[in-house]
Design a protein around this motif. Structure first.
Motif, PDB file in Angstrom:
ATOM      1  N   ILE A  64      53.482  42.441  48.669  1.00 39.59           N
ATOM      2  CA  ILE A  64      53.633  43.788  49.294  1.00 39.59           C
ATOM      3  C   ILE A  64      52.336  44.434  48.703  1.00 39.59           C
ATOM      4  O   ILE A  64      51.881  44.286  47.803  1.00 39.59           O
ATOM      5  CB  ILE A  64      55.006  44.621  48.927  1.00 39.59           C
ATOM      6  CG1 ILE A  64      56.001  43.917  48.941  1.00 39.59           C
ATOM      7  CG2 ILE A  64      54.888  45.709  49.540  1.00 39.59           C
ATOM      8  CD1 ILE A  64      57.115  43.525  50.142  1.00 39.59           C
ATOM      9  N   PHE A  65      51.696  44.966  49.921  1.00 40.55           N
ATOM     10  CA  PHE A  65      50.265  45.466  49.701  1.00 40.55           C
ATOM     11  C   PHE A  65      49.332  44.510  48.703  1.00 40.55           C
ATOM     12  O   PHE A  65      48.684  44.836  47.826  1.00 40.55           O
ATOM     13  CB  PHE A  65      50.158  46.905  48.808  1.00 40.55           C
ATOM     14  CG  PHE A  65      50.867  47.875  49.704  1.00 40.55           C
ATOM     15  CD1 PHE A  65      50.743  48.294  50.985  1.00 40.55           C
ATOM     16  CD2 PHE A  65      52.445  48.343  49.463  1.00 40.55           C
ATOM     17  CE1 PHE A  65      51.116  49.151  51.763  1.00 40.55           C
ATOM     18  CE2 PHE A  65      53.034  49.047  50.129  1.00 40.55           C
ATOM     19  CZ  PHE A  65      52.651  49.549  51.355  1.00 40.55           C
ATOM     20  N   GLY A  66      49.469  43.311  49.094  1.00 41.71           N
ATOM     21  CA  GLY A  66      48.563  42.286  48.278  1.00 41.71           C
ATOM     22  C   GLY A  66      49.311  41.828  46.837  1.00 41.71           C
ATOM     23  O   GLY A  66      48.509  41.023  46.211  1.00 41.71           O
ATOM     24  N   LYS A  67      50.363  42.311  46.333  1.00 38.34           N
ATOM     25  CA  LYS A  67      50.859  42.093  45.122  1.00 38.34           C
ATOM     26  C   LYS A  67      52.177  41.750  45.040  1.00 38.34           C
ATOM     27  O   LYS A  67      53.004  41.889  45.984  1.00 38.34           O
ATOM     28  CB  LYS A  67      50.692  43.271  44.345  1.00 38.34           C
ATOM     29  CG  LYS A  67      49.149  43.960  43.946  1.00 38.34           C
ATOM     30  CD  LYS A  67      49.417  45.168  43.119  1.00 38.34           C
ATOM     31  CE  LYS A  67      48.140  45.893  42.771  1.00 38.34           C
ATOM     32  NZ  LYS A  67      48.596  47.352  42.365  1.00 38.34           N
ATOM     33  N   ASN A  68      52.534  40.922  44.109  1.00 39.96           N
ATOM     34  CA  ASN A  68      54.017  40.436  43.912  1.00 39.96           C
ATOM     35  C   ASN A  68      54.840  41.430  43.480  1.00 39.96           C
ATOM     36  O   ASN A  68      54.546  41.937  42.411  1.00 39.96           O
ATOM     37  CB  ASN A  68      53.800  39.226  42.856  1.00 39.96           C
ATOM     38  CG  ASN A  68      55.122  38.660  42.695  1.00 39.96           C
ATOM     39  OD1 ASN A  68      56.297  39.165  43.041  1.00 39.96           O
ATOM     40  ND2 ASN A  68      55.323  37.379  41.848  1.00 39.96           N
ATOM     41  N   PRO A  69      55.907  41.727  44.437  1.00 38.40           N
ATOM     42  CA  PRO A  69      56.628  43.090  44.017  1.00 38.40           C
ATOM     43  C   PRO A  69      57.284  42.916  42.619  1.00 38.40           C
ATOM     44  O   PRO A  69      57.840  43.714  41.889  1.00 38.40           O
ATOM     45  CB  PRO A  69      57.407  43.271  45.194  1.00 38.40           C
ATOM     46  CG  PRO A  69      57.482  42.025  45.955  1.00 38.40           C
ATOM     47  CD  PRO A  69      56.412  41.163  45.681  1.00 38.40           C
ATOM     48  N   LEU A  70      57.777  41.493  42.304  1.00 37.74           N
ATOM     49  CA  LEU A  70      58.760  41.134  41.175  1.00 37.74           C
ATOM     50  C   LEU A  70      57.723  41.416  39.873  1.00 37.74           C
ATOM     51  O   LEU A  70      58.338  41.927  38.806  1.00 37.74           O
ATOM     52  CB  LEU A  70      59.133  39.696  41.277  1.00 37.74           C
ATOM     53  CG  LEU A  70      59.877  39.486  42.450  1.00 37.74           C
ATOM     54  CD1 LEU A  70      60.505  38.094  42.598  1.00 37.74           C
ATOM     55  CD2 LEU A  70      61.057  40.618  42.544  1.00 37.74           C
ATOM     56  N   LYS A  71      56.315  41.299  40.140  1.00 38.50           N
ATOM     57  CA  LYS A  71      55.734  41.474  38.818  1.00 38.50           C
ATOM     58  C   LYS A  71      55.164  42.975  39.074  1.00 38.50           C
ATOM     59  O   LYS A  71      54.238  43.354  38.131  1.00 38.50           O
ATOM     60  CB  LYS A  71      54.482  40.506  38.765  1.00 38.50           C
ATOM     61  CG  LYS A  71      55.079  39.165  38.467  1.00 38.50           C
ATOM     62  CD  LYS A  71      53.876  37.947  38.119  1.00 38.50           C
ATOM     63  CE  LYS A  71      54.343  36.845  37.965  1.00 38.50           C
ATOM     64  NZ  LYS A  71      53.694  35.654  38.576  1.00 38.50           N
ATOM     65  N   ASN A  72      55.084  43.772  39.987  1.00 42.64           N
ATOM     66  CA  ASN A  72      54.281  44.877  39.948  1.00 42.64           C
ATOM     67  C   ASN A  72      55.497  46.021  40.491  1.00 42.64           C
ATOM     68  O   ASN A  72      55.571  46.440  41.596  1.00 42.64           O
ATOM     69  CB  ASN A  72      53.388  45.162  41.195  1.00 42.64           C
ATOM     70  CG  ASN A  72      52.046  43.896  40.666  1.00 42.64           C
ATOM     71  OD1 ASN A  72      51.234  44.464  39.878  1.00 42.64           O
ATOM     72  ND2 ASN A  72      52.208  42.643  40.965  1.00 42.64           N
ATOM     73  N   ASN A  73      56.407  46.635  39.565  1.00 37.13           N
ATOM     74  CA  ASN A  73      57.360  47.365  40.078  1.00 37.13           C
ATOM     75  C   ASN A  73      56.952  48.603  40.435  1.00 37.13           C
ATOM     76  O   ASN A  73      57.627  49.100  41.411  1.00 37.13           O
ATOM     77  CB  ASN A  73      58.246  47.727  38.795  1.00 37.13           C
ATOM     78  CG  ASN A  73      59.566  46.642  38.613  1.00 37.13           C
ATOM     79  OD1 ASN A  73      59.727  46.036  39.439  1.00 37.13           O
ATOM     80  ND2 ASN A  73      59.936  46.491  37.326  1.00 37.13           N
ATOM     81  N   ASP A  74      55.715  49.016  40.276  1.00 38.99           N
ATOM     82  CA  ASP A  74      55.315  50.188  40.894  1.00 38.99           C
ATOM     83  C   ASP A  74      55.033  50.274  42.541  1.00 38.99           C
ATOM     84  O   ASP A  74      55.313  51.233  42.952  1.00 38.99           O
ATOM     85  CB  ASP A  74      53.693  50.640  40.265  1.00 38.99           C
ATOM     86  CG  ASP A  74      52.868  49.714  40.532  1.00 38.99           C
ATOM     87  OD1 ASP A  74      53.175  48.374  40.315  1.00 38.99           O
ATOM     88  OD2 ASP A  74      51.587  49.855  40.644  1.00 38.99           O
TER      89      ASP A  74
END
Ligand code: ATP
Ligand code: MG
Length: 306
Positions: free
Chosen positions: A66-76
């Motif tokens: 999501i927005f280029g990042k893994n949501p599971l590692k980037n809770n923000d």
């Protein structure tokens, strides 16, 4: 960069001790500002897919960005998203204003901003009048508008809507659809939507994905998806009186009384046919073009007959 990237995602569940795939090898991207629709029969895997995107479920394999990042590692990332389900309920005793306050705090929005945002959203969704009402006392349409408003409290850039108009009166559903379009247009929010209402998807979505038994069967604009299954459409013309029968038959018309029927290729416009009839001095009294709807597509792809 796409807002959502889904790559080879699979999800298994157990049913009576046996594994089955609720999602199998799903891949697609969603671009910024799109309204992307997910359709498919009951149990196809639509909600499972949305639940993976919002981090409630974990895929067994594959990647989501999501927005280029893994949501599971980037809770923000979840601060930039929000979720609406037609099934969302709040505690019956909470007042509408308390629901805004509670969720505003939950999203960590400072007090002043909470107050101004709540005011703005209550106005946008025309629910100022019910701010003091208890959740148990508001109507279905008001509930849906409240849920939608609450979901915008954190100004999400990505909004996921799971059956947002289920169970609404047609007039309220129309309003909800208008709101969805307005949020997308005015705020630039990227929206993912599931629905059983084909006309809703047809009206709102830039692109759709058809899911069946956990797999993507088709993806693209509504028009392109329909074109793949329907090569032709029917043109029905009522005329004052039929002249040049032989000529018309040669041009592919079926004649019944004063009604002419012709099958046109999906990408052919009716104007050529109409001017040809006019040239022959045939007076038209009524025209109907029967283009396939998304509902026709849905029925056809599932092998049923309409
Ligand atoms: N937590 C779970 N445990 C086991 N099976 C599940 C679970 N959640 C969903 N399923 C099953 O996975 C399949 C996909 O369910 P899902 O809710 O994603 O379907 P859907 O496309 O949203 O359907 P609907 O149109 O009815 O909302 C169904 O067969 C469902 O019974
Ligand atoms: Mg569902």
């Amino acid at each position: 960069m796409p807002v959502v990237e889904v790559e080879n995602v699979s999800k298994k569940f157990k049913y009576q001790g046996k594994d089955f795939f609720a999602l199998k090898d799903i891949s697609f991207d969603i671009e910024e500002g799109e309204i992307f629709g997910i359709l498919g029969p009951n149990g196809a895997g639509k909600s499972t897919l949305l639940n993976i995107l919002i981090g409630i479920l974990f895929p067994d394999s594959g990647n989501v960005k999501i927005f280029g990042k893994n949501p599971l590692k980037n809770n923000d990332l979840f601060e930039k998203m929000n979720f609406v389900s037609g099934e969302t309920r709040f505690h019956w005793a909470l007042k509408v204003k308390d629901i805004f306050e509670f969720h505003g705090r939950l999203y960590g929005i400072p007090k002043n901003k909470r107050i101004t945002e709540t005011k703005k959203l209550a106005k946008f969704f025309e629910i100022e009048r019910i701010m003091e009402s208890k959740f148990s006392n508001i109507s279905t349409g008001e509930r849906m508008r409240l849920i939608m408003a609450k979901a915008l409290l954190n100004s999400p850039e990505l909004l996921l809507l799971d059956e947002p108009t289920v169970g609404l009166d047609p007039d309220i559903a129309i309003k909800a659809r208008n709101e969805i379009k307005r949020i997308n247009k005015e705020l630039g929010t990227t929206i993912i939507l599931t629905s059983h209402y084909m006309h809703e998807l047809e009206q709102l979505c830039d692109r759709i994905a058809f899911i069946n038994k956990g797999r993507i069967v088709d993806i693209g604009t509504v028009e392109s998806v329909k074109l793949r299954k329907f090569a032709t459409y029917d043109l029905i013309i009522k005329v004052r009186s039929v002249k040049n029968k032989e000529f018309l038959r040669k041009r592919g018309f079926v004649i019944k009384g004063n009604i002419l029927k012709k099958e046109l290729p999906a990408d052919e416009n009716i104007s050529e046919t109409l001017s040809m009839l006019a040239e022959k001095g045939i007076e038209i009294t009524e025209i109907e073009s029967r283009k396939p709807t998304l509902e026709d597509y849905f029925v056809k792809i599932l092998g049923g007959k309409k």
